[in-house]
Design a protein around this motif. Structure first.
Motif, short mmCIF file in Angstrom:
data_model
loop_
_atom_site.label_atom_id
_atom_site.label_comp_id
_atom_site.label_asym_id
_atom_site.label_seq_id
_atom_site.Cartn_x
_atom_site.Cartn_y
_atom_site.Cartn_z
N MET A 185 0.81 -1.22 0.00
CA MET A 185 0.00 0.00 0.00
C MET A 185 0.85 1.28 0.00
N LYS A 186 2.18 1.12 -0.03
CA LYS A 186 3.04 2.29 0.00
C LYS A 186 2.75 3.23 -1.16
N SER A 187 2.56 2.66 -2.36
CA SER A 187 2.30 3.50 -3.54
C SER A 187 0.97 4.23 -3.42
N LEU A 188 -0.02 3.60 -2.76
CA LEU A 188 -1.31 4.24 -2.56
C LEU A 188 -1.18 5.43 -1.61
N ARG A 189 -0.41 5.25 -0.56
CA ARG A 189 -0.15 6.37 0.37
C ARG A 189 0.59 7.48 -0.36
N LEU A 190 1.51 7.10 -1.23
CA LEU A 190 2.28 8.07 -2.01
C LEU A 190 1.36 8.92 -2.87
N ILE A 191 0.41 8.27 -3.53
CA ILE A 191 -0.52 8.97 -4.41
C ILE A 191 -1.38 9.96 -3.63
N PHE A 192 -1.90 9.54 -2.50
CA PHE A 192 -2.81 10.40 -1.74
C PHE A 192 -2.09 11.49 -0.94
N SER A 193 -0.77 11.34 -0.79
CA SER A 193 -0.02 12.33 0.01
C SER A 193 0.71 13.35 -0.84
N ASN A 194 0.80 13.12 -2.16
CA ASN A 194 1.61 13.99 -3.01
C ASN A 194 0.91 14.23 -4.34
N PRO A 195 0.57 15.49 -4.65
CA PRO A 195 -0.15 15.78 -5.91
C PRO A 195 0.65 15.40 -7.16
N ARG A 196 1.96 15.29 -7.06
CA ARG A 196 2.78 14.88 -8.21
C ARG A 196 2.38 13.48 -8.67
N TYR A 197 1.94 12.64 -7.73
CA TYR A 197 1.53 11.28 -8.06
C TYR A 197 0.01 11.15 -8.20
N PHE A 198 -0.71 11.95 -7.44
CA PHE A 198 -2.17 11.88 -7.53
C PHE A 198 -2.67 12.37 -8.89
N ALA A 199 -2.02 13.41 -9.42
CA ALA A 199 -2.49 14.00 -10.69
C ALA A 199 -2.51 12.98 -11.83
N PRO A 200 -1.40 12.26 -12.10
CA PRO A 200 -1.48 11.26 -13.17
C PRO A 200 -2.38 10.08 -12.82
N ALA A 201 -2.45 9.71 -11.53
CA ALA A 201 -3.33 8.61 -11.14
C ALA A 201 -4.79 8.97 -11.41
N TRP A 202 -5.15 10.25 -11.18
CA TRP A 202 -6.53 10.67 -11.44
C TRP A 202 -6.83 10.64 -12.95
N VAL A 203 -5.83 10.85 -13.78
CA VAL A 203 -6.03 10.74 -15.23
C VAL A 203 -6.46 9.31 -15.58
N PHE A 204 -5.84 8.30 -14.94
CA PHE A 204 -6.23 6.91 -15.17
C PHE A 204 -7.70 6.70 -14.80
N ALA A 205 -8.09 7.22 -13.63
CA ALA A 205 -9.49 7.08 -13.20
C ALA A 205 -10.42 7.80 -14.18
N SER A 206 -9.99 8.98 -14.64
CA SER A 206 -10.82 9.79 -15.54
C SER A 206 -11.17 9.03 -16.81
N LEU A 207 -10.17 8.37 -17.39
CA LEU A 207 -10.39 7.65 -18.65
C LEU A 207 -11.48 6.60 -18.50
N ASN A 208 -11.44 5.85 -17.40
CA ASN A 208 -12.44 4.80 -17.21
C ASN A 208 -13.80 5.37 -16.82
#
Length: 382
Positions: free
Chosen positions: A1-24
């Protein structure tokens, strides 16, 4: 779950992750209204199949030139361009007044989705290289999460009562979030790669990765489309459990993708692909037992196994020595989506000529092929 914490704690990682969610989210919202569009335009299943083929045609039309667009714009700007184009293109399939405009709108929706898919996977590959942080698998988990959001949003259908309005609200919601955070990745460009002239030695790893991608995503598509019918016809599951195979598969895949980066960081990309293949093999053995509960458990193991394979392929494809990351990702995406689209069709023909159980024996053979190819790649690497 480290990568998940990384995404939710840092916009540098959340921003591209949200693009993945957006597409679906965009694609899934269109998909839930397919029966409505069929009835609205008065078309039959064959016409609908051709229209959906136009969407696939749009995807495959963009694949050969996507890497050139990404290199020209920079991967961050190309990803943002894909977000903007997909936002616009998502609106039209539910607005068109006739069948011919539906085909055209789906072609452009597919093309914009294809560009976004390749650019966002390349973007995550480049961020991983820069930061020495693994979050590709978790980003794909966000793609799966987008499907969950669509499922929750489907409860709004009777409240909104208008497909185009539903899509408009969805697009606006998703786009505004992207607009607020895209500055975190817009500046990113791919690191220069010392390209090597084409050779069989250079093409071999990409070709083998392509085989894995074709089989893995083809198997995903087959399970999504045929698991319900398998439970109904082969295991004679009660009606209440017919959708349980797909649910177990999807839930396990989402969980596996959120856990995958940590495992990959510890054991390496090739080992996690081999591990995922082994888990999927055991899954198919349970599915082929013919017992409803065991088959549902098997579909869950399939989801867990396949969950880590595809994200790792994008990661590996973006890091092949002597190959531009966008070209590597484009190749994996092209072969993978070919499998995703053709897999269910091939399975259908096999089920018609033999039986559905024979089709799943074929899928077991395919995942054993993936395991063999993975071991061959690992041997070549060592």
């Amino acid at each position: 779950m480290k990568s998940l914490r990384l995404i939710f704690s840092n916009p540098r990682y959340f921003a591209p992750a949200w693009v993945f969610a957006s597409l679906n989210i965009w694609f899934g919202t269109w998909a839930i209204y397919i029966p409505t569009i069929k009835d609205k335009l008065g078309i039959d299943k064959a016409d609908l199949g051709i229209a959906i083929f136009c969407l696939s045609l749009g995807v495959f039309t963009i694949f050969p030139i996507a890497s050139k667009i990404i290199d020209k714009l920079g991967v961050g700007k190309a990803t943002w361009a894909g977000v903007v184009l997909s936002s616009i293109a998502a609106l039209f399939p539910l607005l068109v007044p006739n069948y011919y405009l539906l085909m055209i709108s789906l072609f452009f929706f597919g093309a914009s989705n294809g560009l976004l898919d390749i650019s966002m996977n390349t973007l995550v590959t480049e961020i991983e290289k820069e930061d020495k942080q693994n979050f590709m698998s978790a980003a794909h988990g966000f793609f799966s999460l987008g499907g969950v959001i669509v499922g929750i949003g489907s409860f709004l259908i009777p409240i909104i009562g208008n497909p185009a309005l539903h899509m408009g609200i969805t697009v606006a919601f998703v786009f505004v979030i992207n607009l607020l955070i895209y500055k975190n990745y817009k500046h990113i460009v791919a690191a220069p790669v010392q390209k090597e002239p084409f050779s069989l030695k250079l093409f071999k790893p990409l070709f083998l990765l392509g085989i894995i991608g074709f089989v893995a995503m083809g198997s995903e598509g087959a399970i999504i489309d045929w698991s319900g019918l398998y439970l109904k016809e082969i295991t004679l599951a009660p009606e209440a459990l017919i959708g349980s195979g797909f649910l177990a598969f999807s839930a396990a895949m989402t969980l596996g993708r959120f856990l995958g980066d940590g495992i990959s960081a510890k054991i390496g990309s090739m080992k996690i692909v081999a591990l995922g293949s082994l888990i999927a093999v055991f899954g198919y053995l349970l599915v082929l037992s013919g017992h409803t509960v065991l088959a549902i458990t098997g579909f869950a193991l399939n989801g867990l196994g396949f969950s880590v394979i595809v994200p790792e392929l994008f990661r590996i494809g973006g890091n092949v020595k002597g190959v531009d990351s966008a070209q590597g990702v484009s190749f994996i995406a092209g072969t993978g989506y070919s499998g995703f689209l053709l897999g269910p069709v091939i399975l259908g023909f096999l089920a018609e000529s033999a039986s559905l159980k024979h089709s799943f024996f074929a899928l077991l053979g395919c995942i054993l092929l993936v395991l063999a190819v993975t071991l061959l790649l690992k041997k070549s690497k060592s």
